[in-house]
Design an enzyme around this catalytic site. Structure first.
Site, PDB file in Angstrom:
ATOM      1  N   ASN A  10       0.871  -1.178   0.000  1.00 12.75           N
ATOM      2  CA  ASN A  10       0.000   0.000   0.000  1.00 12.75           C
ATOM      3  C   ASN A  10       0.906   1.226   0.000  1.00 12.75           C
ATOM      4  O   ASN A  10       1.464   1.583   1.018  1.00 12.75           O
ATOM      5  CB  ASN A  10      -0.886  -0.034   1.260  1.00 12.75           C
ATOM      6  CG  ASN A  10      -1.707   1.229   1.433  1.00 12.75           C
ATOM      7  OD1 ASN A  10      -1.797   2.062   0.519  1.00 12.75           O
ATOM      8  ND2 ASN A  10      -2.315   1.383   2.596  1.00 12.75           N
ATOM      9  N   LYS A  12       0.140   4.238  -0.380  1.00  9.94           N
ATOM     10  CA  LYS A  12      -0.511   5.446   0.166  1.00  9.94           C
ATOM     11  C   LYS A  12      -0.258   6.646  -0.768  1.00  9.94           C
ATOM     12  O   LYS A  12      -0.172   6.466  -1.975  1.00  9.94           O
ATOM     13  CB  LYS A  12      -0.037   5.695   1.598  1.00  9.94           C
ATOM     14  CG  LYS A  12      -0.177   4.442   2.467  1.00  9.94           C
ATOM     15  CD  LYS A  12      -0.032   4.698   3.929  1.00  9.94           C
ATOM     16  CE  LYS A  12      -0.186   3.386   4.683  1.00  9.94           C
ATOM     17  NZ  LYS A  12      -0.242   3.552   6.120  1.00  9.94           N
ATOM     18  N   GLU A  99      -7.058   5.012   7.505  1.00 18.12           N
ATOM     19  CA  GLU A  99      -6.792   6.423   7.184  1.00 18.12           C
ATOM     20  C   GLU A  99      -7.973   7.044   6.450  1.00 18.12           C
ATOM     21  O   GLU A  99      -8.252   8.232   6.603  1.00 18.12           O
ATOM     22  CB  GLU A  99      -5.480   6.529   6.379  1.00 18.12           C
ATOM     23  CG  GLU A  99      -4.272   6.301   7.289  1.00 18.12           C
ATOM     24  CD  GLU A  99      -3.052   5.725   6.608  1.00 18.12           C
ATOM     25  OE1 GLU A  99      -2.971   5.716   5.376  1.00 18.12           O
ATOM     26  OE2 GLU A  99      -2.151   5.274   7.349  1.00 18.12           O
ATOM     27  N   GLU A 167      -5.593  -4.515  10.385  1.00 19.60           N
ATOM     28  CA  GLU A 167      -4.546  -3.533  10.635  1.00 19.60           C
ATOM     29  C   GLU A 167      -4.871  -2.739  11.896  1.00 19.60           C
ATOM     30  O   GLU A 167      -5.675  -1.797  11.844  1.00 19.60           O
ATOM     31  CB  GLU A 167      -4.433  -2.556   9.458  1.00 19.60           C
ATOM     32  CG  GLU A 167      -4.144  -3.221   8.127  1.00 19.60           C
ATOM     33  CD  GLU A 167      -3.555  -2.235   7.114  1.00 19.60           C
ATOM     34  OE1 GLU A 167      -2.493  -2.520   6.582  1.00 19.60           O
ATOM     35  OE2 GLU A 167      -4.166  -1.177   6.896  1.00 19.60           O
ATOM     36  N   GLY A 173       2.398   2.455  10.766  1.00 16.66           N
ATOM     37  CA  GLY A 173       3.423   3.495  10.657  1.00 16.66           C
ATOM     38  C   GLY A 173       4.119   3.845  11.960  1.00 16.66           C
ATOM     39  O   GLY A 173       4.829   4.843  12.036  1.00 16.66           O
ATOM     40  N   SER A 213       3.100  -1.898  10.421  1.00 16.71           N
ATOM     41  CA  SER A 213       4.533  -1.996  10.729  1.00 16.71           C
ATOM     42  C   SER A 213       5.138  -3.365  10.404  1.00 16.71           C
ATOM     43  O   SER A 213       6.004  -3.853  11.143  1.00 16.71           O
ATOM     44  CB  SER A 213       4.802  -1.616  12.183  1.00 16.71           C
ATOM     45  OG  SER A 213       4.500  -0.243  12.385  1.00 16.71           O
TER      46      SER A 213
END
Ligand code: PGA
Length: 252
Positions: A10, A12, A99, A167, A173, A213
């Site tokens: 991903n 992003k 997100e 997730e 992150g 992560s």
């Protein structure tokens, strides 16, 4: 039950035409370099989907997008439809990433509607779920994930058109990850809830990826658990060497 492992990147909001294409080419070359037992996908931003598709030519790496609208076309300024993603060569679309749930107020109902539209357009979906730190600390992880599964996954979803990504929001992150036992417990619970929603047979075949992560150093421990069928990788997918090291360490 044999489920084909999947390693998905991903990207992003990262990647311009030059570096994005270079990254895609590196991944394509590395996937081609040896016999792979897993499925690979990369999900770049909309703007470089076409260029990345070209860069992946001849490699067994699927193209995915990171969101879509639920309509096929129409008056939705700034949105991208599932048909457009299929048209540009996407096989996958990530939906309900935390997100987007946080930054764009996406509800389970909206994610479900988008997933139905994506399936109708012939796309496979990677539907994301996961608890926040506050929810985890209150002991609500399984409840939150169950609610997200029940609300976000279409009743018509099958193992052929849907992948789940667990997730934990607090792991994205941050360099923090749940213990392997925690990951396995949530994945096993998610599979049980999926069985309620789509039936035991499909739930048994559906892949549940872990994300948050994932790094080369933790891939072996986190990705070889019984109910973990691969990874959705964010930050580490932006470096081909790290992305491929995750795959290698996961036995892909
Ligand atoms: P991360 O992101 O690997 O950078 O934690 C994962 C994701 O958000 O999909």
């Amino acid at each position: 039950m044999v489920r084909k492992m999947m390693i998905a990147g991903n990207w992003k909001m990262n990647g311009l035409s030059t570096d994005g294409v270079a990254l895609a080419k590196e991944v394509a070359a590395a996937v081609k370099a040896k016999k792979r037992v897993c499925e690979f996908a990369v999900c770049p931003p909309f703007t470089i989907l076409a260029a990345v598709k070209k860069a992946l030519r001849g490699a067994k790496v699927a193209l995915g997008a990171q969101d879509c609208h639920f309509d096929e076309k129409g008056a939705h300024t700034g949105d991208i439809s599932p048909l457009m993603l299929a048209d540009v060569g996407c096989a996958y679309v990530i939906l309900g990433h935390s997100e987007r749930r946080a930054d764009h107020g996406e509800s389970n109902e909206l994610v479900c509607r988008k997933a139905e539209a994506a399936h109708k357009a012939g796309l496979k979906t990677i539907i994301c779920i996961g608890e926040t730190l506050a929810q985890r600390e209150r002991g609500e992880t399984i409840d939150v994930c169950s609610e997200q599964i029940l609300g976000s996954v279409p009743a018509t979803a099958t193992a052929a058109d849907t992948v789940i990504a667990y997730e934990p929001v607090w792991a994205i992150g941050t360099g923090k990850t749940p213990t392997a036992q925690d990951v396995e417990d949530v994945h096993a619970a998610v599979r049980k809830v999926l069985a309620k929603k789509i039936g035991k047979a499909q739930a048994g075949k559906m892949r549940i990826l872990y994300g948050g992560s994932v790094k080369p150093a933790n891939a072996k421990e986190l990705l070889n658990l019984p109910d973990v069928d691969g990874a959705l990788v964010g930050g580490a997918s932006l470096k081909a060497a790290d992305f491929m090291a995750i795959a290698d360490n996961a036995g892909c």
